[in-house]
Each structure stands twice: as structure tokens, then as C-alpha cells.
Scaffold this motif. Structure first.
Motif, short mmCIF file in Angstrom:
data_model
loop_
_atom_site.label_atom_id
_atom_site.label_comp_id
_atom_site.label_asym_id
_atom_site.label_seq_id
_atom_site.Cartn_x
_atom_site.Cartn_y
_atom_site.Cartn_z
N GLN A 70 -7.62 11.04 -20.03
CA GLN A 70 -7.61 10.16 -19.01
C GLN A 70 -9.06 9.75 -18.41
OE1 GLN A 70 -4.73 8.82 -17.47
NE2 GLN A 70 -5.23 8.63 -15.31
N ASP A 71 -9.07 8.64 -18.26
CA ASP A 71 -10.56 8.32 -17.63
C ASP A 71 -10.71 8.56 -15.93
OD1 ASP A 71 -8.98 6.19 -16.31
OD2 ASP A 71 -9.92 4.62 -17.45
N GLY A 72 -9.63 9.00 -15.35
CA GLY A 72 -9.73 9.26 -13.91
C GLY A 72 -9.45 8.04 -13.03
N ALA A 73 -9.24 6.98 -13.65
CA ALA A 73 -9.28 5.90 -12.59
C ALA A 73 -7.65 5.53 -12.39
CB ALA A 73 -9.92 4.53 -13.28
N GLY A 74 -7.21 5.64 -11.30
CA GLY A 74 -5.74 4.97 -10.70
C GLY A 74 -4.93 6.16 -11.03
N PRO A 75 -3.62 5.90 -10.67
CA PRO A 75 -2.54 6.84 -10.83
C PRO A 75 -2.03 6.81 -12.26
CG PRO A 75 -1.77 4.64 -9.86
CD PRO A 75 -3.15 4.46 -9.73
N PRO A 76 -1.54 8.11 -12.60
CA PRO A 76 -1.23 8.20 -14.12
C PRO A 76 -0.11 7.32 -14.37
CG PRO A 76 -0.46 9.91 -12.68
CD PRO A 76 -1.32 9.30 -11.95
N VAL A 77 0.62 6.70 -13.52
CA VAL A 77 1.84 5.75 -13.71
C VAL A 77 1.40 4.32 -13.86
CG1 VAL A 77 4.16 5.22 -12.80
CG2 VAL A 77 3.45 7.49 -12.48
N ASP A 101 0.90 -1.15 0.05
CA ASP A 101 -0.16 0.15 0.05
C ASP A 101 0.87 1.03 0.04
OD1 ASP A 101 -1.62 2.23 1.01
OD2 ASP A 101 -2.94 1.03 1.96
N TRP A 102 0.92 1.95 -1.01
CA TRP A 102 1.91 3.07 -1.01
C TRP A 102 1.36 4.18 -0.18
CZ3 TRP A 102 -0.04 7.36 -3.81
CH2 TRP A 102 -0.91 7.21 -4.71
N SER A 103 0.17 4.30 0.02
CA SER A 103 -0.03 5.39 1.04
C SER A 103 0.62 5.05 2.52
CB SER A 103 -1.76 5.73 0.83
OG SER A 103 -2.54 4.55 1.58
N SER A 104 0.23 4.12 2.98
CA SER A 104 0.83 3.88 4.33
C SER A 104 2.14 3.24 4.34
CB SER A 104 -0.22 2.96 4.92
OG SER A 104 -0.19 1.58 4.30
N GLY A 105 2.74 2.57 3.23
CA GLY A 105 3.97 1.93 3.46
C GLY A 105 4.21 0.59 3.97
N ALA A 111 9.20 -2.52 1.98
CA ALA A 111 7.77 -2.17 1.69
C ALA A 111 7.71 -0.39 1.90
CB ALA A 111 6.82 -2.64 2.29
N ALA A 112 8.22 -0.06 2.93
CA ALA A 112 8.23 1.43 3.13
C ALA A 112 9.08 2.14 2.21
CB ALA A 112 8.61 1.72 4.60
N GLU A 113 10.05 1.73 1.81
CA GLU A 113 11.09 2.54 0.89
C GLU A 113 10.45 2.41 -0.54
OE1 GLU A 113 15.40 1.57 3.50
OE2 GLU A 113 14.84 0.51 1.56
N THR A 114 10.04 1.32 -0.89
CA THR A 114 9.41 1.34 -2.18
C THR A 114 8.27 2.24 -2.24
OG1 THR A 114 8.36 -0.81 -1.75
CG2 THR A 114 10.41 -0.86 -2.96
N ARG A 129 4.76 6.60 -4.18
CA ARG A 129 4.21 7.73 -4.14
C ARG A 129 4.60 8.88 -4.78
NH1 ARG A 129 2.93 6.88 0.70
NH2 ARG A 129 5.12 7.36 1.61
N ALA A 130 5.83 9.19 -4.79
CA ALA A 130 6.53 10.14 -5.50
C ALA A 130 6.07 10.29 -6.98
CB ALA A 130 7.93 10.31 -5.49
N ALA A 131 6.28 9.12 -7.69
CA ALA A 131 5.91 8.96 -9.25
C ALA A 131 4.30 8.97 -9.16
CB ALA A 131 6.11 7.43 -9.70
N ALA A 132 3.56 8.79 -8.47
CA ALA A 132 1.97 8.60 -8.63
C ALA A 132 1.66 10.16 -8.21
CB ALA A 132 1.25 7.92 -7.64
#
Length: 132
Positions: free
Chosen positions: A70-77, A24-28, A46-49, A54-57
Motif C-alpha cells: 500500500q503506497d499510503g495514499a488515499g483510502p483503501p477503498v 466530502d465524506w468527513s463533513s457530509g 450527501a450526508a447519508e452517502t 466513511r464506514a468503508a474508508a
């Protein structure tokens, strides 16, 4: 449709796979892990990745400009690939029907891994994944 454990086991079946995780990239936090961790601890990895994901998204540099559809679903990456001297790290964002912030992380040995195959297979696994 595979669950988390089945998905990670399938990822570990790829040539050169050393470790895999659903993060989970919001909590790590790692939601599931298999194999080894590059630093010996799946939670640290997990925390480091998650910081990288998060930075890329979230950074505007990676977001589509106003001219792209963009259909608005999910991160752009879709995915990230980090190449080190000894391996590859492939992070594949998982799109779900709810507001998710998870990605698959696959760590491959550089001498035995097939980056193209891993990227292709992770895309398929992310599409099939059912979060339970």
C-alpha cells in the motif's frame, strides 16, 4: 482537466444517470451537485452517502492487511456500489495530492444505466478532477 461542475456534467451524460455529486465524506457536505437526488434534497443525500463512505474508508474490515503493498495514499477503498430495486449508487473515492476525503456519487436508473460503463467512467473522471 475538468473542475467540479464539468466533472458532474460529464457524469450526468452517462446512460441512465439521474444525479451526481461530489461529497466530502468527513463533513457530509456536497461540494457540487447535478441532476436529481434520490430523496429530493442533495444535502440529505450527501450526508447519508458520506456515512457509508466513511464506514468503508475507516473500518478495518475494508483496509488492506499487512501483506498487501500500500503506497499510503488515499483510502483503501476505490469505490462502492449499492444496488437498490430501482437503481445503482456508485461512490468513487477521489485521490488528490493533499489529504482529501472526497468521493463522486453517481445515481443511475437501473433499467437504463450501465454499471460497468459508469464505474469505468467515474474512475477516469476522478483521476482527471481538479478541485478548485
Amino acid at each position: 482537466m475538468p473542475g467540479i461542475d464539468e466533472c458532474l456534467l460529464e457524469a450526468m451524460a452517462l446512460p441512465g444517470a439521474r444525479g451526481a455529486a461530489l461529497v466530502d465524506w468527513s463533513s457530509g457536505l456536497a461540494l457540487g451537485t447535478a441532476g436529481e437526488s434520490p430523496v429530493g434534497d442533495h444535502e440529505t443525500t450527501a450526508a447519508e452517502t458520506a456515512e457509508l463512505a466513511r464506514a468503508a474508508a475507516e473500518y478495518e474490515s475494508f483496509a488492506p492487511d499487512g501483506n498487501e503493498e500500500q503506497d499510503g495514499a488515499g483510502p483503501p477503498v476505490e469505490d462502492l456500489i449499492v444496488t437498490t430495486r430501482t437503481g445503482y449508487h456508485v461512490l468513487r473515492f477521489v485521490e488528490t495530492s493533499f489529504d482529501s476525503s472526497v468521493f463522486l456519487h453517481l445515481w443511475l436508473d437501473r433499467t437504463d444505466g450501465n454499471l460497468a460503463l459508469a464505474r469505468h467512467r467515474l474512475r477516469a473522471l476522478a483521476e482527471e478532477l481538479v478541485l478548485k
